[in-house]
Design an enzyme around this catalytic site. Structure first.
Site, PDB file in Angstrom:
ATOM      1  N   GLU A 138      -5.954   2.254  -0.591  1.00  0.00           N
ATOM      2  CA  GLU A 138      -4.651   2.257  -1.258  1.00  0.00           C
ATOM      3  C   GLU A 138      -3.955   0.912  -1.139  1.00  0.00           C
ATOM      4  OE1 GLU A 138      -3.890   3.775   2.965  1.00  0.00           O
ATOM      5  OE2 GLU A 138      -5.485   3.774   1.492  1.00  0.00           O
TER       6      GLU A 138
ATOM      7  N   ASP B 102       0.845  -1.190   0.000  1.00  0.00           N
ATOM      8  CA  ASP B 102       0.000   0.000   0.000  1.00  0.00           C
ATOM      9  C   ASP B 102       0.882   1.243   0.000  1.00  0.00           C
ATOM     10  OD1 ASP B 102      -1.039   0.097   3.524  1.00  0.00           O
ATOM     11  OD2 ASP B 102       0.919   0.331   2.583  1.00  0.00           O
TER      12      ASP B 102
END
Length: 627
Positions: free
Chosen positions: A538, A495
């Protein structure tokens, strides 16, 4: 006039036959509709039944996980040891631990009990009453004392229908020093079903257990059936009161009553004994009747086709001796049809309607068409599930005739665009040699819409890469394949570091553009066999089949450096990512492998971010416990 006078009996006969066929089609439609509606109900029932079982299984997994965590807790073990050495003054409490666990939704609503090695209750989270022996009243406790092992059960106790998980406490010499038990009632599961899908539930415990429920939590019964969850809607309780006069075991699994869909699911223990019933109540709007509407359209189409073909055959026969009139009517009927219709003698096309030439617009006549193509089938695109020149060693016309009950589709590319058709073939036996009428119904719009829906269901709308649905399905498939063929499999998870700062500083639209640019860069560097998915916010994952842990680690490093070096004209600020990498072990399943790579990603963040960490390897014994 004389001609029509002699043709009148044939016209009447044809109309009567058509009416009979319409009646037969209508009757078949009614039967098929009833069956399809039953199938829709069955599908909804089994889907809901799977979700209920999933809720129960997840609750059981959470309880066993909590029991294992508590069994490894130093305070719990010390408390049991104190009890073993007769220290009743201990002020032991799990309240702090329970308060921490309550922050996680899956661990809410649990009761904890700790027993010593004699089977005597030393701690209960729901009451101060302790010191009683459970050996004489609980068979599972006796079994645990004889053979210490992890035990899970679904049972009816004094309070309610509960899920229980027991884990032995062992000292350093692997000797039993106590037992940790986690107990959960069924009410939170009904609440989760309502919150997630708006489905009301009433969970009844079989009336055989009424005497056993001496301290029933809800104190609510319906004809001696204990109501295990609360609160419940009055109208649902009234319905079940009327229904309880019959035996629930003989009731239908699913029924529709006053626009409500009511399902019944037996709750059984691990031995298969029915402990109670989980009833659900929802609006009949949950039933997907799209297929029924499509069935109606298909039968309507069949009725229209039968009518057209009947009329066509009648006109051809009536006016075959009147060539001029016959040709006029025949051409009119063909050209007025919205489908492509042509007649073939099995070797070549004899006649075609105007729609044929509107589609094959490069040709003004059949002769021009035949100079380019020997058969319409030469324009078919080769693809699985679609008609080709030969099907199973049989010419396509014969194949369609031999399988009249199947839907036959053809795919044709015109000016770079794909068009889809449903093809029907009928044999015309009016002459010495048979002819074949072929109807091509354009279904391009429906097929394109169907394909678009399938693509949307598997694609992340922001980045255009695969979504979590694809990831969950693919990971299970690849793990099963790797176990079967003993091949390598790697999982990468990453991420964006400090992504919240990007959103807060530059706005969510810029944050979205960052995720799109990152996805494009990662896609550019991956192999075709790698599966790249966005699983939330994300967070991204990459499934790498036939890949060792070391190669996956090198790939992660390459991706990390490439992202770090993205040019400034693409991103508003320098971007870094943290990676976790895991290689599949022989005891891994999708949950354990995902958990290990998630821990590796967490470790990368703890160690400073913008780095790659390998997942820790777990030995066989501990893998068995965590599963």
């Amino acid at each position: 006039m004389n001609f029509f006078k002699h043709a009148k009996p044939l016209i009447i006969s044809t109309l009567l036959a058509t009416l009979l066929m319409m009646f037969a089609i209508y009757w078949l439609y009614g039967s098929a509709k009833a069956q399809l509606y039953a199938d829709v109900q069955s599908k909804y029932y089994h889907t809901l039944n799977g979700e209920i079982n999933s809720l129960i299984n997840h609750r059981r997994e959470a309880s066993i996980a909590l029991a294992i965590v508590l069994s490894e807790n130093h305070e719990v073990r010390s408390f049991v040891c104190q009890e073993c050495h007769t220290h009743p003054e201990s002020s032991f409490s799990l309240r702090r631990i329970l308060d921490e666990l309550a922050l996680h939704a899956q661990y809410k609503g649990f009761w904890i009990q700790v027993l010593d090695k004699e089977g005597i209750s030393r701690y209960r989270s729901w009451t101060d009453k302790v010191g009683d022996s459970l050996v004489s009243v609980r068979a599972d406790v006796r079994k645990m004392l004889r053979t210490p092992q992890v035990i899970q059960s679904v049972s009816v106790g004094k309070f309610s229908l509960t899920l229980k998980s027991m884990v032995p406490l062992l000292d350093n010499n692997n000797q039993l020093i106590g037992i940790v038990e986690v107990i959960s009632n069924i009410t939170p599961l009904a609440e989760r079903l309502k919150n997630s899908q708006g489905i009301e539930s009433v969970i009844l415990v079989d009336k055989r257990y009424k005497r056993q429920l001496t301290k029933a939590l809800s104190q609510s019964f319906i004809n001696d059936y204990y109501v295990a969850n609360f609160p419940v809607l009055k109208e649902n309780a009234v319905y079940l009161e009327d229904m309880a006069d019959q035996r629930f075991a003989k009731s239908l699994d699913i029924s529709v009553n006053h626009h409500r869909v009511i399902t019944q699911h037996a709750i059984k223990n691990d031995s298969g004994l029915v402990l109670g019933y989980w009833f659900t109540f929802s609006s009949d709007e949950v039933l997907n009747v799209i297929d029924i509407e499509q069935l109606k359209k298909r039968y309507l189409y069949v009725a229209i086709m039968v009518t057209i073909l009947s009329l066509l055959l009648m006109f051809v026969y009536l006016f075959k001796t009147r060539s001029d009139t016959s040709l006029s009517y025949y051409r009119h009927v063909l050209d007025s049809a919205s489908e492509i219709i042509f007649v073939s003698n099995h070797h070549r096309i004899i006649e075609a309607n105007q729609q044929f030439f509107e589609f094959y617009s490069d040709f003004a006549s059949i002769d021009e068409f035949l100079k380019e193509y020997a058969c319409v089938c030469d324009t078919f695109e080769i693809n699985d599930g679609y008609l080709q020149t030969e099907m199973e060693g049989v010419y396509w016309l014969d194949y369609v005739l031999k399988h009249p009950d199947k839907q036959h589709k053809a795919m044709i590319k015109k000016q770079g665009e794909l068009h889809y058709f449903v093809i029907k073939v009928a044999e015309i036996n009016l002459y010495d040699k048979p002819l074949f009428s072929v109807i091509m119904h354009d279904i391009t719009e429906q097929e394109t819409y169907k394909q678009r829906l399938e693509l949307l269901s598997e694609t992340d709308t922001l980045t255009g890469i695969s979504n979590r649905l694809v990831f969950n399905r693919t990971l299970i498939q690849e793990i099963q394949r790797s176990h079967r063929y003993h091949s390598d499999l790697a999982l990468l998870m990453f991420d964006v570091d400090y992504f919240k700062n990007i959103n807060d500083t530059f706005g969510h639209e810029v944050g979205d553009q960052v995720l799109i640019a990152l996805s494009e860069e990662v896609k550019r560097l991956l192999r075709e066999t790698d599966v790249f998915c966005r699983i939330g916010g994300e967070e991204f994952v990459i499934i790498m089949p036939e890949t060792s842990l070391e190669f996956a680690y090198q790939t992660a490093e390459r991706l990390r450096k490439s992202i770090e070096n993205l040019p400034a004209n693409i991103l508003p600020t320098q971007l870094t990512v943290s990676f976790g990498v895991a290689g599949m072990t022989r005891w891994d399943n999708d949950k354990t492998m995902f958990k290990r790579v998630d821990k590796a990603l967490y470790k990368a963040k703890e160690n400073g971010r913008n780095r790659v960490e390998k997942a820790e390897m777990t030995d066989d014994s501990s893998a068995g416990i965590h599963l």
